[in-house]
Design an enzyme around this catalytic site. Structure first.
Site, PDB file in Angstrom:
ATOM      1  N   LYS A 138      -2.592  -8.980   0.943  1.00  0.00           N
ATOM      2  CA  LYS A 138      -3.805  -8.466   1.598  1.00  0.00           C
ATOM      3  C   LYS A 138      -5.071  -8.867   0.836  1.00  0.00           C
ATOM      4  O   LYS A 138      -6.034  -9.336   1.429  1.00  0.00           O
ATOM      5  CB  LYS A 138      -3.744  -6.928   1.713  1.00  0.00           C
ATOM      6  CG  LYS A 138      -2.548  -6.404   2.481  1.00  0.00           C
ATOM      7  CD  LYS A 138      -2.600  -4.888   2.649  1.00  0.00           C
ATOM      8  CE  LYS A 138      -2.605  -4.109   1.350  1.00  0.00           C
ATOM      9  NZ  LYS A 138      -1.336  -4.196   0.578  1.00  0.00           N
ATOM     10  N   ARG A 176       5.856   2.419  -5.070  1.00  0.00           N
ATOM     11  CA  ARG A 176       4.801   2.100  -4.097  1.00  0.00           C
ATOM     12  C   ARG A 176       5.403   1.596  -2.780  1.00  0.00           C
ATOM     13  O   ARG A 176       4.865   1.870  -1.709  1.00  0.00           O
ATOM     14  CB  ARG A 176       3.825   1.074  -4.694  1.00  0.00           C
ATOM     15  CG  ARG A 176       2.989   1.682  -5.830  1.00  0.00           C
ATOM     16  CD  ARG A 176       2.348   0.607  -6.696  1.00  0.00           C
ATOM     17  NE  ARG A 176       1.275  -0.080  -6.032  1.00  0.00           N
ATOM     18  CZ  ARG A 176       0.889  -1.323  -6.338  1.00  0.00           C
ATOM     19  NH1 ARG A 176       1.507  -1.997  -7.289  1.00  0.00           N
ATOM     20  NH2 ARG A 176      -0.111  -1.867  -5.700  1.00  0.00           N
ATOM     21  N   ARG A 191      -4.206   4.222   4.821  1.00  0.00           N
ATOM     22  CA  ARG A 191      -2.837   4.193   4.304  1.00  0.00           C
ATOM     23  C   ARG A 191      -2.027   5.383   4.767  1.00  0.00           C
ATOM     24  O   ARG A 191      -0.852   5.490   4.423  1.00  0.00           O
ATOM     25  CB  ARG A 191      -2.899   4.222   2.778  1.00  0.00           C
ATOM     26  CG  ARG A 191      -2.575   2.877   2.121  1.00  0.00           C
ATOM     27  CD  ARG A 191      -2.869   3.047   0.659  1.00  0.00           C
ATOM     28  NE  ARG A 191      -2.163   2.207  -0.218  1.00  0.00           N
ATOM     29  CZ  ARG A 191      -2.721   1.168  -0.846  1.00  0.00           C
ATOM     30  NH1 ARG A 191      -3.947   0.792  -0.574  1.00  0.00           N
ATOM     31  NH2 ARG A 191      -2.036   0.503  -1.739  1.00  0.00           N
ATOM     32  N   ARG A 208      -1.621  -5.341 -13.905  1.00  0.00           N
ATOM     33  CA  ARG A 208      -1.951  -3.962 -13.520  1.00  0.00           C
ATOM     34  C   ARG A 208      -0.788  -3.054 -13.886  1.00  0.00           C
ATOM     35  O   ARG A 208       0.365  -3.397 -13.634  1.00  0.00           O
ATOM     36  CB  ARG A 208      -2.186  -3.893 -12.003  1.00  0.00           C
ATOM     37  CG  ARG A 208      -3.560  -4.321 -11.593  1.00  0.00           C
ATOM     38  CD  ARG A 208      -3.717  -4.475 -10.091  1.00  0.00           C
ATOM     39  NE  ARG A 208      -3.146  -3.402  -9.292  1.00  0.00           N
ATOM     40  CZ  ARG A 208      -3.256  -3.345  -7.967  1.00  0.00           C
ATOM     41  NH1 ARG A 208      -3.915  -4.275  -7.309  1.00  0.00           N
ATOM     42  NH2 ARG A 208      -2.718  -2.349  -7.295  1.00  0.00           N
ATOM     43  N   ARG A 259       2.015 -11.211 -10.906  1.00  0.00           N
ATOM     44  CA  ARG A 259       0.590 -11.097 -10.567  1.00  0.00           C
ATOM     45  C   ARG A 259      -0.250 -10.833 -11.806  1.00  0.00           C
ATOM     46  O   ARG A 259       0.125 -10.045 -12.667  1.00  0.00           O
ATOM     47  CB  ARG A 259       0.395  -9.963  -9.561  1.00  0.00           C
ATOM     48  CG  ARG A 259      -1.072  -9.755  -9.201  1.00  0.00           C
ATOM     49  CD  ARG A 259      -1.240  -9.106  -7.869  1.00  0.00           C
ATOM     50  NE  ARG A 259      -1.035  -7.676  -7.888  1.00  0.00           N
ATOM     51  CZ  ARG A 259      -1.253  -6.884  -6.846  1.00  0.00           C
ATOM     52  NH1 ARG A 259      -1.673  -7.408  -5.705  1.00  0.00           N
ATOM     53  NH2 ARG A 259      -1.025  -5.596  -6.921  1.00  0.00           N
TER      54      ARG A 259
END
Ligand code: AMP
Length: 211
Positions: A13, A167, A88, A156, A123
């Site tokens: 996203k 998540r 969300r 992160r 990431r």
């Protein structure tokens, strides 16, 4: 144009939001980025949400809705915006409707869980501008340095495996009902997003009817 980007963490996203933003000249509004900036600046909001983000839980709807409303009222949003990571929950979607957000399209980034786990473990996110890179899929020109603002790249805390699994669970339980919500309103467009960035970008613009 007012667009929602929906999908599990790591679905792409944020990457696509930056590309759409540049191409259409409308800002990408990311509640995740707003919250991380508040945490870095140690504002009262940041202190309130820090542990929630670290655990991979959702911040309460009562916090998110005013935050996104305030951001969407800024002048750069007049021609439209991309909502990255919001809504969300069903309550947030209904809240946006009640606030008059008037969404044109909701792009659902459809990607298998296994693919996002490998994406998120590689990431690296910029401390300065929040742009995301991937150690093999989308590496920065210089290791651990942002191509855009020269700030340091970091992993992160919520990209650690255990938190990613949490998540994904939170997405299934609280966010997935939005797929039906926007389908019923004729707004949902599915974007298969397991492939490379360029391929997904082409599918995004095809879904938006922009060539
Ligand atoms: P993201 O960068 O979109 O993956 O968001 C990172 C984290 O910020 C999420 O795991 C949540 O803890 C929090 N967050 C971001 N957007 C929302 C939202 N719309 N509602 C609730 N929590 C959110």
């Amino acid at each position: 144009m007012r667009i929602i980007l929906l999908g599990v963490p790591g679905a792409g996203k944020g990457t696509q939001a930056a590309i759409i933003s540049q191409r259409l000249g409308i800002p990408a509004l990311s509640t995740g980025n707003i919250l991380r900036a508040a945490i870095a600046a140690e504002t009262p909001l940041g202190l309130q949400v820090k542990d929630i983000l670290a655990r991979g839980d959702l911040v309460s709807d009562d916090v998110i809705l005013p935050l996104i409303k305030e951001r969407a009222e800024e002048p750069d949003c007049a021609p439209g915006y991309i909502l990255d990571g919001v809504p969300r929950t069903l309550a947030q979607a209904e809240g946006l409707d009640a606030l008059g957000f008037g969404i044109d399209a909701c792009l659902f980034f459809d990607v298998p869980d296994e693919a996002v786990i490998s994406r998120l473990s590689g990431r690296r996110t910029c401390r300065g501008c929040d742009k995301a890179f991937h150690v093999t899929g989308n590496p920065p020109k210089t290791a651990d340095v942002c191509d855009y603002c020269d700030s340091e790249l970091y992993t992160r805390p919520d990209d650690e495996l255990e938190t990613v699994q949490k998540r994904l669970r939170v997405f299934r339980e609280q966010t997935a009902p939005l797929i039906d919500y926007y389908t019923e309103r004729g707004k949902l467009k599915v974007v298969p997003s397991g492939g490379p960035v360029d391929q997904v970008t082409a599918l995004v613009f095809e879904a938006l009817g922009i060539s």
